[in-house]
Design a protein around this motif. Structure first.
Motif, mmCIF file in Angstrom:
data_model
loop_
_atom_site.group_PDB
_atom_site.id
_atom_site.type_symbol
_atom_site.label_atom_id
_atom_site.label_comp_id
_atom_site.label_asym_id
_atom_site.label_seq_id
_atom_site.Cartn_x
_atom_site.Cartn_y
_atom_site.Cartn_z
ATOM 1 N N ILE A 140 22.633 36.339 133.661
ATOM 2 C CA ILE A 140 23.129 37.570 133.045
ATOM 3 C C ILE A 140 23.393 37.343 131.563
ATOM 4 C CG2 ILE A 140 25.007 39.258 133.009
ATOM 5 C CD1 ILE A 140 25.337 38.804 135.999
ATOM 6 N N LYS A 141 22.843 38.213 130.739
ATOM 7 C CA LYS A 141 23.040 38.140 129.299
ATOM 8 C C LYS A 141 24.343 38.846 128.907
ATOM 9 C CE LYS A 141 18.989 36.314 128.041
ATOM 10 N NZ LYS A 141 18.754 35.209 127.106
ATOM 11 N N LYS A 142 25.061 38.263 127.956
ATOM 12 C CA LYS A 142 26.263 38.893 127.402
ATOM 13 C C LYS A 142 25.958 39.316 125.966
ATOM 14 C CE LYS A 142 29.261 35.599 128.013
ATOM 15 N NZ LYS A 142 30.569 34.909 127.997
ATOM 16 N N ILE A 143 26.008 40.610 125.724
ATOM 17 C CA ILE A 143 25.649 41.149 124.421
ATOM 18 C C ILE A 143 26.838 41.898 123.827
ATOM 19 C CG2 ILE A 143 24.079 42.686 123.174
ATOM 20 C CD1 ILE A 143 22.084 42.235 125.517
ATOM 21 N N GLY A 144 27.248 41.491 122.657
ATOM 22 C CA GLY A 144 28.325 42.187 121.968
ATOM 23 C C GLY A 144 27.812 43.456 121.315
ATOM 24 N N ILE A 145 28.697 44.430 121.126
ATOM 25 C CA ILE A 145 28.298 45.663 120.455
ATOM 26 C C ILE A 145 29.463 46.190 119.617
ATOM 27 C CG2 ILE A 145 28.853 47.025 122.531
ATOM 28 C CD1 ILE A 145 26.604 48.977 121.615
ATOM 29 N N THR A 146 29.192 46.502 118.364
ATOM 30 C CA THR A 146 30.234 47.057 117.497
ATOM 31 C C THR A 146 30.453 48.526 117.832
ATOM 32 O OG1 THR A 146 28.722 47.711 115.727
ATOM 33 C CG2 THR A 146 29.576 45.458 115.663
ATOM 34 N N GLN A 147 31.578 49.061 117.363
ATOM 35 C CA GLN A 147 31.981 50.407 117.743
ATOM 36 C C GLN A 147 32.247 51.294 116.529
ATOM 37 O OE1 GLN A 147 35.086 50.017 121.073
ATOM 38 N NE2 GLN A 147 35.184 48.049 120.038
ATOM 39 N N LYS A 148 32.187 52.598 116.774
ATOM 40 C CA LYS A 148 32.605 53.543 115.743
ATOM 41 C C LYS A 148 34.097 53.406 115.519
ATOM 42 C CE LYS A 148 30.748 57.051 117.966
ATOM 43 N NZ LYS A 148 30.318 58.416 118.329
ATOM 44 N N MET A 149 34.531 53.637 114.290
ATOM 45 C CA MET A 149 35.948 53.586 113.943
ATOM 46 C C MET A 149 36.443 54.974 113.586
ATOM 47 S SD MET A 149 35.856 50.116 111.611
ATOM 48 C CE MET A 149 37.500 50.411 110.967
ATOM 49 N N LEU A 150 37.618 55.319 114.082
ATOM 50 C CA LEU A 150 38.206 56.630 113.836
ATOM 51 C C LEU A 150 39.641 56.476 113.365
ATOM 52 C CD1 LEU A 150 37.013 58.343 117.149
ATOM 53 C CD2 LEU A 150 35.906 58.524 114.924
ATOM 54 N N THR A 151 40.093 57.431 112.565
ATOM 55 C CA THR A 151 41.490 57.443 112.125
ATOM 56 C C THR A 151 42.267 58.450 112.957
ATOM 57 O OG1 THR A 151 40.830 56.899 109.861
ATOM 58 C CG2 THR A 151 43.028 57.758 110.173
ATOM 59 N N THR A 152 43.377 58.020 113.544
ATOM 60 C CA THR A 152 44.253 58.907 114.300
ATOM 61 C C THR A 152 45.657 58.819 113.715
ATOM 62 O OG1 THR A 152 44.987 57.251 115.924
ATOM 63 C CG2 THR A 152 42.890 58.347 116.351
ATOM 64 N N LYS A 153 46.559 59.621 114.219
ATOM 65 C CA LYS A 153 47.934 59.589 113.729
ATOM 66 C C LYS A 153 48.621 58.261 114.050
ATOM 67 C CE LYS A 153 49.820 61.927 117.832
ATOM 68 N NZ LYS A 153 50.589 63.115 118.293
ATOM 69 N N ASN A 154 48.055 57.523 114.996
ATOM 70 C CA ASN A 154 48.604 56.218 115.364
ATOM 71 C C ASN A 154 47.868 55.055 114.696
ATOM 72 O OD1 ASN A 154 50.537 57.325 117.170
ATOM 73 N ND2 ASN A 154 48.935 57.582 118.712
ATOM 74 N N GLY A 155 46.937 55.389 113.803
ATOM 75 C CA GLY A 155 46.198 54.354 113.096
ATOM 76 C C GLY A 155 44.718 54.383 113.435
ATOM 77 N N ILE A 156 44.062 53.248 113.315
ATOM 78 C CA ILE A 156 42.628 53.146 113.573
ATOM 79 C C ILE A 156 42.374 52.923 115.060
ATOM 80 C CG2 ILE A 156 40.558 51.758 113.152
ATOM 81 C CD1 ILE A 156 41.678 51.122 110.390
#
Length: 206
Positions: A2-18
């Protein structure tokens, strides 16, 4: 294996931070391959933690604009984190897939001029391959398109693999590394999905 592949994510700003967000489509798509997707973000993963994961490759996902197009702190932080991740995996000569925004980020950081592209949002279009990629004789495939910006020319570090009819570069590879760049989204619906699946398998050896 089984391959393990990392993936980056979208970043959003909320009232509690990122906060971080990753489309469920990615997990649904990779469920048909012999692979596990592991979302990563700069708030939780430092170099040591990423080393401990022993990832077989990395995906730099799409969504949003790079800092050069939309100057805000979120894009600045995401760009820096993703460029660091790309460099890290290139030094290890591990597979990297840059999708849409990821392609824009790397090409722009290599000095390529990003431009406004018309008629590339929420459409299907044909990509003409400049190099044989699969065993079959097919030299084109139809993909989705969701981007406003792209490239008609990119730097010498890249090998262009596919272009759309209007001359927009849709698919490329960094010459010295296992780094592939695509403007279309493999995780979303594509008319020629089977061809794209073969491409993903080729990149990550799954």
């Amino acid at each position: 294996m089984i391959k393990k592949i990392g993936i980056t994510q979208k970043m959003l700003t909320t009232k509690n931070g990122i906060c971080f967000q990753l489309d469920k489509d990615w997990f649904d798509y990779f469920s048909k391959f012999n692979a596990i997707l592991i979302p990563i973000g700069f708030d939780k993963f430092n170099d040591r933690k990423i080393e401990e994961l022993n990832l077989d490759g990395i995906i730099v996902s799409g969504g949003g604009n790079i800092f050069n197009l939309e100057k805000n702190i979120i894009n600045f932080q995401r760009d820096n984190f993703e460029k660091k991740i790309i460099s890290k995996f290139q030094k290890k000569n591990k597979p990297i897939l840059l999708v849409c925004r990821g392609f824009q980020l790397l090409a722009n950081s290599y000095g390529s001029k990003i431009i406004k592209i018309d008629n590339h949002v929420k459409v299907m279009h044909k990509i003409f391959l400049l190099k044989k990629l699969f065993s079959e004789k097919k030299n084109n495939f139809i993909t989705n398109s969701f981007h406003n910006y792209g490239f008609k020319k990119i730097g010498k570090k890249f090998e262009v693999l596919g272009m759309s009819k209007d001359g927009s570069i849709e698919f490329a590879k960094v010459k010295k590394f296992k780094t592939y760049c695509m403007m279309f989204h493999p995780e979303r619906y594509n008319i020629d999905q089977s061809s794209i699946d073969k491409l993903i398998k080729k990149i990550f050896l799954i």
